[in-house]
Motif scaffolding. Structure first.
Motif, PDB file in Angstrom:
ATOM      1  N   ASN A   1      -6.247  17.211  14.254  1.00 36.57           N
ATOM      2  CA  ASN A   1      -4.819  16.620  14.012  1.00 36.57           C
ATOM      3  C   ASN A   1      -3.964  17.488  14.992  1.00 36.57           C
ATOM      4  O   ASN A   1      -4.093  18.819  15.195  1.00 36.57           O
ATOM      5  CB  ASN A   1      -4.147  16.654  12.723  1.00 36.57           C
ATOM      6  CG  ASN A   1      -4.748  15.434  11.575  1.00 36.57           C
ATOM      7  OD1 ASN A   1      -5.473  14.503  12.349  1.00 36.57           O
ATOM      8  ND2 ASN A   1      -4.489  15.438  10.516  1.00 36.57           N
TER       9      ASN A   1
ATOM     10  N   LYS B   1       5.701  13.778   7.427  1.00 32.24           N
ATOM     11  CA  LYS B   1       4.533  13.506   8.436  1.00 32.24           C
ATOM     12  C   LYS B   1       3.782  14.624   8.831  1.00 32.24           C
ATOM     13  O   LYS B   1       2.467  14.790   8.816  1.00 32.24           O
ATOM     14  CB  LYS B   1       4.907  12.448   9.627  1.00 32.24           C
ATOM     15  CG  LYS B   1       3.509  12.375  10.427  1.00 32.24           C
ATOM     16  CD  LYS B   1       4.063  11.234  11.678  1.00 32.24           C
ATOM     17  CE  LYS B   1       4.555  12.020  12.839  1.00 32.24           C
ATOM     18  NZ  LYS B   1       4.936  11.242  14.099  1.00 32.24           N
TER      19      LYS B   1
ATOM     20  N   SER C   1       1.887  16.146   5.824  1.00 31.12           N
ATOM     21  CA  SER C   1       0.787  15.197   5.797  1.00 31.12           C
ATOM     22  C   SER C   1      -0.261  15.503   6.603  1.00 31.12           C
ATOM     23  O   SER C   1      -1.673  15.786   6.313  1.00 31.12           O
ATOM     24  CB  SER C   1       0.923  13.723   5.735  1.00 31.12           C
ATOM     25  OG  SER C   1      -0.184  12.903   5.402  1.00 31.12           O
ATOM     26  N   LEU C   2      -0.046  15.640   7.783  1.00 29.67           N
ATOM     27  CA  LEU C   2      -1.015  15.966   8.942  1.00 29.67           C
ATOM     28  C   LEU C   2      -1.639  17.256   8.705  1.00 29.67           C
ATOM     29  O   LEU C   2      -2.824  17.387   8.934  1.00 29.67           O
ATOM     30  CB  LEU C   2      -0.442  15.784  10.299  1.00 29.67           C
ATOM     31  CG  LEU C   2      -0.160  14.509  10.844  1.00 29.67           C
ATOM     32  CD1 LEU C   2       0.735  14.550  11.938  1.00 29.67           C
ATOM     33  CD2 LEU C   2      -1.424  13.674  11.225  1.00 29.67           C
TER      34      LEU C   2
ATOM     35  N   LYS D   1      -1.715  18.792   5.882  1.00 29.94           N
ATOM     36  CA  LYS D   1      -2.487  18.912   4.548  1.00 29.94           C
ATOM     37  C   LYS D   1      -4.031  18.664   4.906  1.00 29.94           C
ATOM     38  O   LYS D   1      -4.885  19.101   4.510  1.00 29.94           O
ATOM     39  CB  LYS D   1      -1.831  18.466   3.532  1.00 29.94           C
ATOM     40  CG  LYS D   1      -2.442  18.813   2.094  1.00 29.94           C
ATOM     41  CD  LYS D   1      -1.406  17.941   1.205  1.00 29.94           C
ATOM     42  CE  LYS D   1      -1.949  18.361  -0.252  1.00 29.94           C
ATOM     43  NZ  LYS D   1      -1.027  18.018  -1.376  1.00 29.94           N
ATOM     44  N   GLN D   2      -4.007  17.478   5.675  1.00 32.56           N
ATOM     45  CA  GLN D   2      -5.124  16.676   5.889  1.00 32.56           C
ATOM     46  C   GLN D   2      -6.083  17.692   6.785  1.00 32.56           C
ATOM     47  O   GLN D   2      -7.414  17.900   6.605  1.00 32.56           O
ATOM     48  CB  GLN D   2      -5.022  15.505   6.664  1.00 32.56           C
ATOM     49  CG  GLN D   2      -6.441  14.861   6.960  1.00 32.56           C
ATOM     50  CD  GLN D   2      -6.046  13.578   7.872  1.00 32.56           C
ATOM     51  OE1 GLN D   2      -5.142  13.574   8.843  1.00 32.56           O
ATOM     52  NE2 GLN D   2      -6.966  12.491   7.902  1.00 32.56           N
ATOM     53  N   ALA D   3      -5.631  18.445   7.840  1.00 36.61           N
ATOM     54  CA  ALA D   3      -6.451  19.287   8.397  1.00 36.61           C
ATOM     55  C   ALA D   3      -6.694  20.619   7.789  1.00 36.61           C
ATOM     56  O   ALA D   3      -7.742  21.065   7.940  1.00 36.61           O
ATOM     57  CB  ALA D   3      -5.369  19.740   9.806  1.00 36.61           C
ATOM     58  N   CYS D   4      -6.114  20.912   6.953  1.00 33.16           N
ATOM     59  CA  CYS D   4      -6.451  22.312   6.109  1.00 33.16           C
ATOM     60  C   CYS D   4      -7.437  21.729   5.052  1.00 33.16           C
ATOM     61  O   CYS D   4      -8.367  22.724   4.732  1.00 33.16           O
ATOM     62  CB  CYS D   4      -5.192  22.701   5.579  1.00 33.16           C
ATOM     63  SG  CYS D   4      -3.929  23.429   6.466  1.00 33.16           S
ATOM     64  N   LEU D   5      -7.382  20.570   4.631  1.00 27.51           N
ATOM     65  CA  LEU D   5      -8.429  20.490   3.678  1.00 27.51           C
ATOM     66  C   LEU D   5      -9.803  19.755   4.099  1.00 27.51           C
ATOM     67  O   LEU D   5     -10.823  20.196   3.687  1.00 27.51           O
ATOM     68  CB  LEU D   5      -8.134  19.147   2.691  1.00 27.51           C
ATOM     69  CG  LEU D   5      -6.944  19.199   1.792  1.00 27.51           C
ATOM     70  CD1 LEU D   5      -6.438  17.838   1.363  1.00 27.51           C
ATOM     71  CD2 LEU D   5      -7.353  20.192   0.588  1.00 27.51           C
ATOM     72  N   ASP D   6      -9.819  19.546   5.565  1.00 24.79           N
ATOM     73  CA  ASP D   6     -10.821  19.174   6.476  1.00 24.79           C
ATOM     74  C   ASP D   6     -11.351  20.149   7.168  1.00 24.79           C
ATOM     75  O   ASP D   6     -12.875  20.421   6.916  1.00 24.79           O
ATOM     76  CB  ASP D   6     -10.563  17.883   7.414  1.00 24.79           C
ATOM     77  CG  ASP D   6     -11.543  17.681   8.254  1.00 24.79           C
ATOM     78  OD1 ASP D   6     -12.703  17.392   7.799  1.00 24.79           O
ATOM     79  OD2 ASP D   6     -11.289  17.387   9.499  1.00 24.79           O
TER      80      ASP D   6
ATOM     81  N   ALA E   1       3.062  21.985   1.970  1.00 23.96           N
ATOM     82  CA  ALA E   1       1.893  21.333   1.928  1.00 23.96           C
ATOM     83  C   ALA E   1       1.299  22.035   0.732  1.00 23.96           C
ATOM     84  O   ALA E   1       0.384  21.077  -0.165  1.00 23.96           O
ATOM     85  CB  ALA E   1       0.971  21.578   3.293  1.00 23.96           C
TER      86      ALA E   1
ATOM     87  N   LYS F   1     -17.577  23.033  10.043  1.00 25.96           N
ATOM     88  CA  LYS F   1     -16.858  22.845   8.993  1.00 25.96           C
ATOM     89  C   LYS F   1     -17.333  23.074   7.659  1.00 25.96           C
ATOM     90  O   LYS F   1     -16.778  23.147   6.669  1.00 25.96           O
ATOM     91  CB  LYS F   1     -16.427  21.333   9.262  1.00 25.96           C
ATOM     92  CG  LYS F   1     -15.813  21.070  10.229  1.00 25.96           C
ATOM     93  CD  LYS F   1     -15.302  19.399  10.164  1.00 25.96           C
ATOM     94  CE  LYS F   1     -14.403  18.928  11.542  1.00 25.96           C
ATOM     95  NZ  LYS F   1     -14.329  17.580  11.699  1.00 25.96           N
TER      96      LYS F   1
END
Length: 350
Positions: free
Chosen positions: A20, A31, A34-35, A37-42, A167, A231
Motif C-alpha cells: 500500500n 483512508k 485504513s490503508l 492498518k491493512q498494511a500492518c496486518l498483512d 489504527a 510475510k
C-alpha cells in the motif's frame, strides 16, 4: 494515492510485493488509517509519499553518504563506532542471521544518533551521547546535511506514528509523549553494499534475515533493488518477495517493539538484502521511544481472551540486548587493528 505499487524496479522475473502507498498530504485521514492498518496486518511494510522532503535534498544526502564510503579505509576506521553505536561499522561488523550467515553482513554503515553533549546527564542513558563526525575539512557540509536530514526524518516519523496510533484505536498524539517520541532514540544509519552477489547456499547476504528492533523504520533507497520481505516466517519453504525501489517514497516498516506493544496485532516482518553485483546505497532511519519508556501491551490490544504475550520491558534495556546480539564486540577491532588487505579492513566475524 492509495493503490498498491507494483513492479517499480525489482529484478526481472522475481516475485514483487504489492504494498500500500500512503500519502501524508491526503486530507482523508480515515483512508490513510485504513490503508496503514491493512498494511500492518498483512506485511508490516508500506510506502509513504508526499512527505515534504524534496528529491533534491534526498539526492544530496545520498551524495554525501557516498563521499564518506569512498574515503580510504584508514580514514573510516578513525571513526569506528563506539559503545553507544555512533560512527562507522565495517563490513562483517553486524551479523543479523547467524544461523545462516558464514561471516556477517556484506555492508558498511555509519550510525548517527540524537546529539547529546558528553557532560549532559542524559548522555549516561543507552544510545545517548555525542556523535562521531568526519572533520569539516575532510567532508565539508557533511554534518550539516545529516543533521538536517535527522530533523526532517523525525518529522515524517511522527506523522506516520500518528496514523499508527489511530489504527490501534489510540489518541493520535499517543506516541508524541516525552517518554516516547518527544525525546526518542532516533538513529540515522547510512548503508553501503559493495557490489557483491548474494549466495544463500554459501551463507552470503548483503544483510541477513531479521526484523527491526524498534517502533518503525523509514528507508530511502537508490534505484538498485535488493530488499526482500518474508510475510510468513514460519512457512516452509519461506517465500521471499522483493520490495521495489520507488523514487521519492520511503519504504516504512514496523519494528519488534510495536509488535510487542500491539500484542502481535501489528507485525514486525522478516526482511533481508540480496545483492546482484551492483553497488547499493540506502539511508535508514530507526525510530524508538525514549530509553526509559516502558513498553507494555496497549490497552486496546488485549482482552480476557487475548492476554498480553510479552512482559513489560524498558526500551533502553531491550535495545541494548538486541544490539549486543548482532554487532561485533569492539575488542575485535583492537585485536586486529593492523590487519589490512588490499581490498580493505579485515575483521573476525562476531
Amino acid at each position: 494515492m492509495g493503490r498498491p505499487v507494483l513492479e517499480a524496479g525489482a529484478p526481472s522475473g522475481s516475485k514483487t510485493a504489492a504494498l500500500n502507498c500512503i500519502s501524508l498530504a491526503d486530507q482523508d485521514i480515515k483512508k490513510s488509517v485504513s490503508l496503514l492498518k491493512q498494511a500492518c496486518l498483512d506485511s508490516g511494510f508500506f510506502y509513504v509519499i508526499d512527505h515534504g522532503i524534496s528529491q533534491e535534498f534526498m539526492d544530496e544526502v545520498f551524495a554525501q553518504s557516498k563521499k564518506f564510503f569512498d574515503l580510504p579505509m584508514d580514514e573510516k576506521m578513525k571513526l569506528l563506532h563506539n559503545e553507544k553505536y555512533r560512527g562507522y561499522t565495517p563490513i562483517f561488523d553486524e551479523t543479523l542471521d547467524p544461523d545462516n550467515q558464514v561471516k556477517g553482513d556484506y555492508k558498511e554503515g555509519y550510525y548517527i544518533g540524537v546529539e547529546v553533549p558528553e557532560d549532559d546527564p542524559q548522555a549516561e542513558k543507552p544510545f545517548c551521547g555525542p556523535n562521531l563526525w568526519p572533520s569539516g575539512d575532510l567532508l565539508p557540509g557533511w554534518r550539516e546535511t545529516m543533521e538536517q536530514y535527522q530533523r526532517e526524518a523525525l518529522r515524517v516519523s511522527k506523522a506516520v506514528a500518528r496514523i499508527i496510533a489511530l489504527a490501534l484505536d489510540l489518541d493520535a498524539d499517543f506516541f508524541d509523549k516525552r517518554e516516547m517520541l518527544g525525546e526518542p532514540i532516533a538513529t540515522l544509519r547510512l548503508l553501503y553494499y559493495e557490489g557483491n552477489i548474494s549466495t544463500p547456499a554459501k551463507g552470503i547476504y548483503g544483510a541477513g534475515a531479521h526484523s527491526d528492533y524498534g517502533l518503525l523504520t523509514l528507508l530511502a533507497t537508490d534505484d538498485v533493488a535488493g530488499l526482500q520481505i518474508c510475510k510468513d516466517k514460519d512457512a516452509q519453504p519461506q517465500i521471499w518477495e522483493f520490495v521495489a525501489p520507488l523514487r521519492g517514497a520511503f519504504i516504512v516498516n514496523l519494528g519488534d517493539m510495536l509488535e510487542r506493544w500491539s500484542n502481535c496485532i501489528f507485525r514486525s516482518t522478516l526482511h533481508r538484502v540480496m545483492l546482484n553485483g551492483q553497488d547499493r546505497y540506502s539511508v535508514a532511519y530507526f525510530v524508538e521511544p525514549n530509553p526509559e519508556c516502558l513498553v507494555e501491551c496497549l490497552p486496546s490490544c488485549h482482552s480476557e481472551a487475548n492476554p498480553p504475550k510479552f512482559p513489560p520491558v524498558t526500551c533502553g534495556a531491550y535495545m541494548v540486548k538486541r544490539y549486543k546480539e548482532t554487532h561485533a564486540d569492539l575488542s575485535t577491532y583492537k585485536e586486529h587493528e593492523t590487519s589490512k588487505q588490499t581490498d580493505g579492513f579485515v575483521c573476525n566475524s562476531p
